[in-house]
Design a protein around this motif. Structure first.
Motif, PDB file in Angstrom:
ATOM      1  N   SER A 131       0.614  -1.251  -0.042  1.00  0.00           N
ATOM      2  CA  SER A 131      -0.199  -0.170  -0.123  1.00  0.00           C
ATOM      3  C   SER A 131       0.772   1.311  -0.016  1.00  0.00           C
ATOM      4  O   SER A 131       0.524   2.138  -0.741  1.00  0.00           O
ATOM      5  N   ILE A 134       2.231   1.712  -3.565  1.00  0.00           N
ATOM      6  CA  ILE A 134       1.578   2.292  -4.365  1.00  0.00           C
ATOM      7  C   ILE A 134       1.246   3.927  -4.328  1.00  0.00           C
ATOM      8  O   ILE A 134       1.108   4.857  -5.105  1.00  0.00           O
ATOM      9  N   ASN A 135       1.568   4.513  -3.159  1.00  0.00           N
ATOM     10  CA  ASN A 135       1.456   5.885  -2.729  1.00  0.00           C
ATOM     11  C   ASN A 135       2.964   6.543  -3.388  1.00  0.00           C
ATOM     12  O   ASN A 135       3.005   8.061  -3.516  1.00  0.00           O
ATOM     13  N   THR A 297      -4.314   2.147   0.595  1.00  0.00           N
ATOM     14  CA  THR A 297      -3.585   2.916   0.014  1.00  0.00           C
ATOM     15  C   THR A 297      -4.371   4.608  -0.064  1.00  0.00           C
ATOM     16  O   THR A 297      -3.632   5.337   0.173  1.00  0.00           O
TER      17      THR A 297
END
Length: 473
Positions: A131, A134-135, A297
């Motif tokens: 997660s 993805i940031n 996320t």
């Protein structure tokens, strides 16, 4: 909808089906009032950092700085702990497939096994890493992440709404209306009255966090309307759809003896297997896991803006570094801070047999405390300010402030309470320890960070004066 199934069994243990649906209705009423209180001040102060700015301004000039420091630390802790809790929830869905397929694990599947807890911990850390990674994607991909998250949520909802009931009707059958609406249960060991009230841990956990749209207010066009509307619409949509889903789940769960004989960390995975078949349960688990990863996320996107805003204002240690943005204006350092904090919090899985319920509580306690504090401060300190808001409560203001303050105080008590009785070292709810420690850090920051670095009395007076001028216009 995945959170509803994730925490449903906490509600079944605390009061049973009758407590769940009745507590959900009560929670919806009072959380809608809380959302209205927050929307009112969000419209007047649409700023990143949102909730701690709202709390500071609600306290008035004399106590603004103290309250701002405390709520800033509370808010950051809440979102980072929620991130950790979500990652453990995701891991629980995955490892529950071992129970579905009767795969042996050394020492057995259960939180009393340290090897099992280490396995869950490692998987939770991996979910967190995904997660966070993805940031770090380019900002232009965020819209794709948001749309994919919504799509998964709707797919999960419609599969539970259509496919799950069909499967239940062809296998073990639905629960009767009498069971759903009148059956009680005490699986916590608490006194009967408190056992029932503990069901609020489930209902309030699914209806917390609707202030998130305020965290990105400075990146929102016409934020005084859109951000505030987002708070209200998020609370109402989550409440109504969550209630429908919860009632559906209550009709679709097996009898309580069967439910509590399930040995998976996330019993709903085994219910999928019972109702739809083992292979189908894999598909439903994949949908739930992907949805939770996207949910985490998105939570990091919102919370990183909050941490960035707090650091930008000089409230946190290493604020000059945390408050930096990259060449594209993204708060990457804040994301890194969230990752490190959440990774450390997940380590509580290793020594504690009740880490899941403690993390659920710890993620909610600071947020609930902030909700209640803002309502209380609006009632006693600044009842007539912020009337330039597009979402003024008018004659309903004081009743809403009172109801929001009292109800969130009750939820706070539930969140810090042990969930299993009698209380032992193994079942102690460490949420209160985290809350007290963070509050102490906040007070130390307030004492040692010079006033000229953040939120001077003159700044509060100027902000309130500008809002009053807006009201006059």
């Amino acid at each position: 909808f995945t959170p509803s199934s994730s925490f449903l069994f906490l509600g079944l243990l605390a009061g049973g089906p009758a407590a769940i649906w009745s507590s959900y209705i009560i929670t919806m009423v009072f959380m809608f009032m809380t959302a209205a209180v927050l929307a009112e001040i969000c419209s007047a102060l649409p700023l990143s950092g949102s909730i701690y700015i709202w709390a500071a301004e609600s306290a008035g000039p004399k106590y603004a700085r103290l309250v701002g420091f405390i709520v800033a630390w509370w808010a950051c802790t809440a979102w980072m702990t929620f991130t950790a809790s979500n990652c453990q929830t995701t891991a629980n869905y995955i490892v529950s497939q071992l129970a579905v397929w009767d795969i042996n694990f050394p020492g057995g599947v259960g939180n009393d096994n340290i090897q099992w807890r280490a396995f869950v911990w490692g998987l939770s850390e991996l979910m967190l890493l995904i997660s966070v990674a993805i940031n770090y994607f380019p900002p232009r991909l965020y819209s794709v992440v948001f749309k994919f998250s919504v799509a998964l949520m709707m797919l999960d909802f419609f599969l539970c709404l259509i496919w799950l009931p069909i499967g239940v009707s062809k296998t073990y059958g639905f629960r009767s209306a009498k069971d759903v609406f009148t059956m009680t249960y005490n699986g916590t060991g608490a006194p009967a009255g408190w056992n029932w009230i503990l069901s609020l841990l489930f209902t309030a956990s699914t209806l917390t966090g609707f202030d998130a749209s305020g965290h990105i207010a400075e990146e929102t066009k016409n934020a005084s309307v859109i951000a505030a509307k987002g708070i209200l619409s998020s609370a109402i949509a989550t409440g109504v759809l969550g209630f429908i889903t919860t009632i559906l789940f209550l009709f679709c769960t097996p009898d309580l003896d069967t439910v509590f004989s399930l040995n998976a960390p996330q019993p709903f995975v085994q219910i999928y297997a019972l109702a739809l078949g083992k292979k189908a349960s894999i598909f439903m688990t994949i949908i739930a896991v992907l949805g939770l990863i996207m949910n985490t996320t998105v939570a990091i996107v919102a919370s990183s803006r909050l941490v960035f805003a707090v650091a930008r204002d000089g409230v946190l240690p290493l604020s000059s570094w945390v408050g930096n943005v990259d060449a594209k204006g993204q708060p990457r350092n804040a994301v890194t801070v969230i990752y490190v904090f959440a990774a450390i919090i997940l380590c509580t899985i290793l020594p504690s047999q009740v880490a899941f319920t403690s993390l659920v509580s710890a993620g909610a306690v600071p947020t609930i405390a902030a909700y209640g504090l803002i309502a209380l401060l609006r009632l006693i300190m600044t009842p007539n300010h912020f009337q330039s808001s597009h979402f003024r409560l008018g004659k309903y203001a004081k009743p809403f402030y009172i109801c929001a303050a009292l109800f969130n105080t009750l939820i706070f008590a539930v969140d810090i309470s042990p969930f299993y009785f009698p209380v032992t070292a193994d079942t102690f709810n460490f949420a209160i320890v985290i809350f007290v420690a963070i509050t102490i850090f906040a007070l130390l920051s307030w004492i040692f960070i010079p006033e000229e670095r953040w939120l001077k009395r003159e700044q509060v007076l100027r902000a309130m004066g500008e809002l009053d001028e807006g009201q006059g216009r």
